[in-house]
Design an enzyme around this catalytic site. Structure first.
Site, PDB file in Angstrom:
ATOM      1  N   HIS A 262       4.648   1.290   2.031  1.00  0.00           N
ATOM      2  CA  HIS A 262       4.720   2.748   1.909  1.00  0.00           C
ATOM      3  C   HIS A 262       5.709   3.382   2.877  1.00  0.00           C
ATOM      4  O   HIS A 262       6.602   4.142   2.486  1.00  0.00           O
ATOM      5  CB  HIS A 262       3.346   3.373   2.179  1.00  0.00           C
ATOM      6  CG  HIS A 262       2.279   2.972   1.222  1.00  0.00           C
ATOM      7  ND1 HIS A 262       2.508   2.798  -0.119  1.00  0.00           N
ATOM      8  CD2 HIS A 262       0.959   2.728   1.405  1.00  0.00           C
ATOM      9  CE1 HIS A 262       1.371   2.464  -0.712  1.00  0.00           C
ATOM     10  NE2 HIS A 262       0.425   2.412   0.187  1.00  0.00           N
ATOM     11  N   LYS A 362      -6.204   3.694  11.388  1.00  0.00           N
ATOM     12  CA  LYS A 362      -7.526   4.092  10.931  1.00  0.00           C
ATOM     13  C   LYS A 362      -8.289   4.738  12.081  1.00  0.00           C
ATOM     14  O   LYS A 362      -8.008   4.479  13.257  1.00  0.00           O
ATOM     15  CB  LYS A 362      -8.307   2.872  10.435  1.00  0.00           C
ATOM     16  CG  LYS A 362      -7.693   2.153   9.250  1.00  0.00           C
ATOM     17  CD  LYS A 362      -7.931   2.898   7.962  1.00  0.00           C
ATOM     18  CE  LYS A 362      -7.534   2.082   6.751  1.00  0.00           C
ATOM     19  NZ  LYS A 362      -7.718   2.839   5.489  1.00  0.00           N
TER      20      LYS A 362
END
Length: 512
Positions: A262, A362
């Protein structure tokens, strides 16, 4: 609410030809959450041909009616920003059929071939088929080879204009070597032009708008180079942990899961040279050139230019969050990176010496994805006293990808009142308020592109190879290290070493 009242004024600008979409993994989460709602929305917009069909394939035994009902419930549940129209669904569902089969059983591909013949006759799909592999990555090559063995990679005789395409989800391999093996097996069955490697980030409106913003405005493109740009920061932060995906994530990690695909594609879109035309090959040629220009790190450079992190217990808002090693399915000694930050340099004329900082993680404080382009400060700091002794405020251009898509430009302005007091202000552009219409989801855009044969927003083999080449030295070095994990608490902005990486360049991370 009427369907007509929600129509996009350009709804008929790009329509799909007749075709069948075969979804492997039709009973899976991606199909329910993303693919089927996107296809329904394309039907809602009038972009699908009357000769359109969806064939679901998975191991679960069910009838056509059971499959249609499951998909109906999924669309109703996960359809965003749109009403669910029962009358439209009845028409749409007539094109939905189902085939039960195990991808490891050769005879299942023959069953699918006969089913597609019947679908083509009934739905008038003209022999066009898009195979969408929403399965485990380990099955991609196996399914492609199974399709080839049944002759499904080629249109049947008498349909010379018909096409067969295959879409695969990331990850495209686990490292440089496995990516090469996967590509070889896929290309032994399908031509490269018919292989669509989907990266849903490239389907987001703001990522696409980077090119329009750069190349459609004479005011910015002259500044888009090393003379005026100080550095670029690309952030993809998630406020949640792995949420039940610990077993998968343990084998991937942040560098593989986000940066290799990405975010390097986002970097390439930000930094690419202008293409000669807005065509698939021309645009992808320039993105590929940029990826190949990324400086490859030597082993002795990795420690200073790449930081791995793993979250431990902490607080996210008012809730206590467990550490990664306490998540379900995770080895309590796992050395997986749930945070990764890398400094990339691009060795070309435009960007020589400009650092591109990429971070993802995260259990960070916010869910936000953005690109921040910081320009060099003015050469004469005549307002230094007016800014309380600080350096002249730099201009920053922020391209927001999520959660709210838009663009902001920060610049210095005088505060009202006597004297010369300077403070930063922003000019903001927001997609929703500016256009007053719904933006299509990334999967709507990308599915329509694949059906119409537009590969501009898809990743080509040479781009996959180049991005793996850029991160492979980091993966190799990290494989030799024993990290002192966890090294950041859930709810914080990552390990201290990440801040230190930027300080070596005289920079600091933005706090979105």
């Amino acid at each position: 609410m009427s369907i007509e009242g929600l129509e996009d004024p350009l709804r008929f600008s790009k329509k799909a030809p007749p075709c069948a979409v075969v979804i492997y993994g039709a009973n899976g989460d991606l199909t329910k959450r993303k693919l089927m709602p996107a296809l329904y929305r394309l039907a809602f917009e009038g972009r699908l041909a009357p000769g359109f069909a969806v064939v679901g394939v998975s191991r679960t035994a069910m009838s056509n009616e059971e499959f249609r009902e499951r998909m109906r419930e999924s669309v109703k549940k996960f359809l965003e920003d749109s009403p669910f129209d029962e009358q439209l669904w009845v028409s749409f569902a007539q094109g939905l059929t189902y085939v039960a089969g195990d991808v490891g059983e050769p005879e299942s591909y023959g069953v699918l071939a006969k089913h597609l013949e019947a679908v083509a006759a009934e739905r008038q799909t003209e022999g066009n088929v898009l195979f969408y592999l929403s399965t485990q990555p380990s099955q991609y090559a196996q399914i492609a080879e199974g399709l080839g063995s049944a002759g499904l990679n080629h249109a049947p005789a008498g349909t010379s204009d018909a096409w067969r395409r295959i879409v695969i989800e990331k990850p495209f391999g686990h490292d440089l070597v496995s990516a090469g093996v996967l590509n070889s097996r896929l290309q032994a069955v399908f031509k490269e032009r018919d292989i669509y490697r989907i990266d849903h980030y490239l389907g987001k409106e703001t990522v696409q708008n980077i090119m329009a913003f750069r190349f459609g405005n004479g005011i910015f493109e002259p500044l888009w180079n090393r003379t005026y740009v100080d550095h670029v920061q690309i952030t993809a932060a998630e406020s949640i942990g792995v949420e039940g995906r610990g077993a998968y994530y343990q084998e991937a990690g942040a560098l593989r899961d986000m940066i290799q695909n990405h975010l390097l594609q986002v970097l390439a879109t930000v930094a690419m040279e202008p293409a000669s035309s807005f065509t698939s090959d021309a645009v992808r040629d320039e993105r590929a050139k940029l990826l190949r220009a990324i400086r490859i790190m030597r082993p002795d450079q990795v420690a200073d230019n790449a930081v791995a992190g793993q979250y431990g217990p902490g607080r996210a808002g008012s809730e206590q969050v467990p550490g990664f090693r306490q998540e379900k399915g995770v080895d309590p000694r796992a050395s997986t990176d749930t945070y990764a930050a890398v400094t990339f340099l691009v060795d070309n004329w435009r960007w020589s010496g400009v650092p591109f900082y990429i971070r993802t993680g995260k259990a960070l404080p916010k869910r936000v994805t953005e690109i921040a382009i910081q320009f060099r400060t003015a050469p004469l700091a005549m307002f230094r006293k007016a800014t309380a002794g600080a350096e002249t405020i730099p201009n920053v251009l922020i391209l927001r990808i999520q959660p709210e898509e838009g663009i902001s430009l920060r610049f210095a302005s005088k505060r009202p009142g006597s004297g010369m007091q300077i403070r930063p202000v922003s000019m903001d552009f927001n997609y929703g308020s500016s256009f007053g219409e719904r933006s299509p989801s990334a999967y709507e855009t990308l599915l329509l592109d694949a059906i119409t044969g537009d590969a501009t927003l898809y990743t080509r083999q040479d781009m996959v190879d180049a991005s793996w080449t850029a991160v492979q030295p980091i993966l190799d070095y990290w494989a030799t290290q024993k990290f002192d994990f966890p090294n950041y608490a859930a709810g914080t902005w990552g390990p201290a070493a990440s801040d230190e990486m930027l300080r070596r360049w005289g920079h600091e991370w933005r706090r979105p």
